[in-house]
Design a protein around this motif. Structure first.
Motif, short mmCIF file in Angstrom:
data_model
loop_
_atom_site.label_atom_id
_atom_site.label_comp_id
_atom_site.label_asym_id
_atom_site.label_seq_id
_atom_site.Cartn_x
_atom_site.Cartn_y
_atom_site.Cartn_z
N PRO A 38 0.83 -1.21 0.00
CA PRO A 38 0.00 0.00 0.00
C PRO A 38 0.86 1.26 0.00
CG PRO A 38 -0.82 -1.59 1.60
CD PRO A 38 0.49 -2.12 1.12
N GLY A 39 0.35 2.31 -0.64
CA GLY A 39 1.04 3.59 -0.66
C GLY A 39 1.96 3.78 -1.84
N PRO A 44 -4.25 9.23 -4.58
CA PRO A 44 -4.65 9.52 -3.18
C PRO A 44 -5.00 8.24 -2.42
CG PRO A 44 -5.65 11.09 -4.68
CD PRO A 44 -4.99 10.06 -5.55
N GLN A 45 -4.74 8.24 -1.12
CA GLN A 45 -4.98 7.05 -0.30
C GLN A 45 -6.41 6.57 -0.39
OE1 GLN A 45 -3.75 7.71 3.73
NE2 GLN A 45 -1.59 7.96 3.20
N GLU A 48 -6.78 4.60 -3.56
CA GLU A 48 -6.09 3.31 -3.49
C GLU A 48 -6.86 2.33 -2.59
OE1 GLU A 48 -1.89 1.25 -2.12
OE2 GLU A 48 -1.94 3.41 -2.53
N ARG A 49 -7.39 2.82 -1.46
CA ARG A 49 -8.19 1.94 -0.60
C ARG A 49 -9.36 1.35 -1.38
NH1 ARG A 49 -7.67 5.96 3.45
NH2 ARG A 49 -9.83 6.66 3.08
#
Length: 384
Positions: A38-39, A44-45, A48-49
């Motif tokens: 992740p990341g 943007p987070q 991605e989530r």
């Protein structure tokens, strides 16, 4: 150094950014959640989530079809709160290539307005129309379904959409929260072609959603005032009186002992199935078991609600029947025989028995539920 046109907080994307985002999304969708930590996706987070949820749920990036259901079962209070707001804005958006989209809490589009023909065609090609399911599990990352999952405003730009058919759109969405309950009851979003994106889209979407919430607040106030008026009309000092809707119970002192957090969902489910269309005497499930009452619909034309007037029970000579209820087989015993050694479990079992529900007993194999496991004299199989 990041150039101005590549800043992440701007709604527009450069061609280079679009290509990087597309490759990153495809890598995750094709390779799975373990492709990279992740990341590292470069988006943007929040986006991605959502991508990772979609990959984990195996949401297709190019579905053959999108689920559809006629939006004819929407909460009337939600519609009454939203439609005046959307109607006021129709003229303002008449020549703007931006669509106003309202969804219910499940991500189904229930209202859409788009004045410019070209934008309407783009929306239709993406199935972004009334009745289509835009939940995240249905169509992946988007400005409706992801808003409902994250419970916060979301901006989804072009290839940040998980679905390939939405890559040409940018969508700014925000949740609509019901006052008093805090429930997310839907979402509002503004959608346009990526070339027509405006920096104020997120601000405008949030402002329109707050206007709809103000309408819900007014609706809730009116509904509760109607419930109070209905309660005052049936309240009697000598008998229990209750007014019940899906979220609320109003009761006088005599009626209060017959309700509670465990009783309300059972009572409301019963009324939803058996509630009369005119005053009728019937039995209803309350904390004291099934009770005779006069039940009548109230708040006609809005969300369903019912008034309940309990009918007094006839008095009985003391101990002539050998006792009642849980202690009826105990003869002269004053206290009811407990159903379980744990007071909390005993109370729950008592509710189940009074409402004639079913209990599932689970545990280690071999001895679960056997009367032989109980101390002598405590077995009560077949007692009711």
């Amino acid at each position: 150094m990041t150039r101005r046109h590549e800043r992440r907080d701007l709604p527009s994307l450069s061609s280079a950014q679009r290509e990087r985002i597309r490759r990153s999304r495809e890598t995750l969708a094709d390779g799975g959640l373990l492709t990279e930590p992740p990341g590292r996706s470069g988006v943007p987070q929040l986006i991605e989530r959502s991508w990772r949820r979609c990959a984990g749920d195996e949401v297709p990036a190019a579905p053959d079809r999108i689920a559809y259901q006629e939006p004819d079962d929407v909460d009337p209070a939600f519609v009454r709160a939203a439609e005046p707001v959307l109607d006021r804005l129709r003229d303002s958006f008449a020549e703007v290539p931006v669509a106003m989209v309202l969804s219910d809490a499940n991500g189904r589009i229930v209202r859409r307005h788009v004045g410019v023909r070209q934008q309407r065609t783009i929306m239709d090609r993406a199935s972004a129309a009334e009745g289509f399911d835009f939940s995240e599990r249905s169509i992946g990352t988007n400005g409706i379904g992801t808003v409902l999952v994250e419970r916060r405003p979301v901006l989804v730009r072009g290839p940040e959409h998980y679905n390939l058919g939405l890559e040409g759109l940018t969508c700014a969405g925000t949740p609509i929260v019901e006052p008093f309950t805090g429930r997310v009851v839907g979402s509002f979003s503004l959608a346009c072609a990526t070339r027509d994106v405006h920096p104020l889209m997120q601000v405008m979407a949030g402002d329109i959603a707050r206007q709809i919430e103000d309408g819900l607040l007014e609706e809730a106030g009116d509904r509760r005032r109607r419930l109070v008026r209905a309660y005052l009309a049936i309240d009697r000092a000598s008998a229990g009186a209750l007014v019940v809707d899906e979220d609320t119970v109003l009761a006088n002192r005599a009626g209060l002992v017959h309700t509670g957090p465990e009783v309300h969902p059972v009572l409301w489910e019963f009324l939803g199935e058996h509630g009369p269309t005119r005053p009728r005497r019937m039995q209803v499930p309350l904390a004291g078991g099934m009770r005779d009452a006069v039940v009548e619909p109230v708040d006609r034309g809005a969300r369903p609600a019912f008034g309940i007037r309990l009918t007094p029970r006839p008095s009985r000579p003391a101990d002539r029947s050998g006792g009642e209820g849980r202690g009826s087989r105990a003869g002269s015993r004053a206290a009811p025989e407990p159903l379980h050694v744990s007071p909390e479990v005993d109370r729950l079992l008592d509710d189940v028995v009074r409402h004639r529900e079913t209990v599932a007993i689970s545990g280690t194999g071999g001895r679960v539920g056997k009367a032989a496991d109980r101390p002598s004299g405590t077995g009560r199989a077949g007692r009711r």
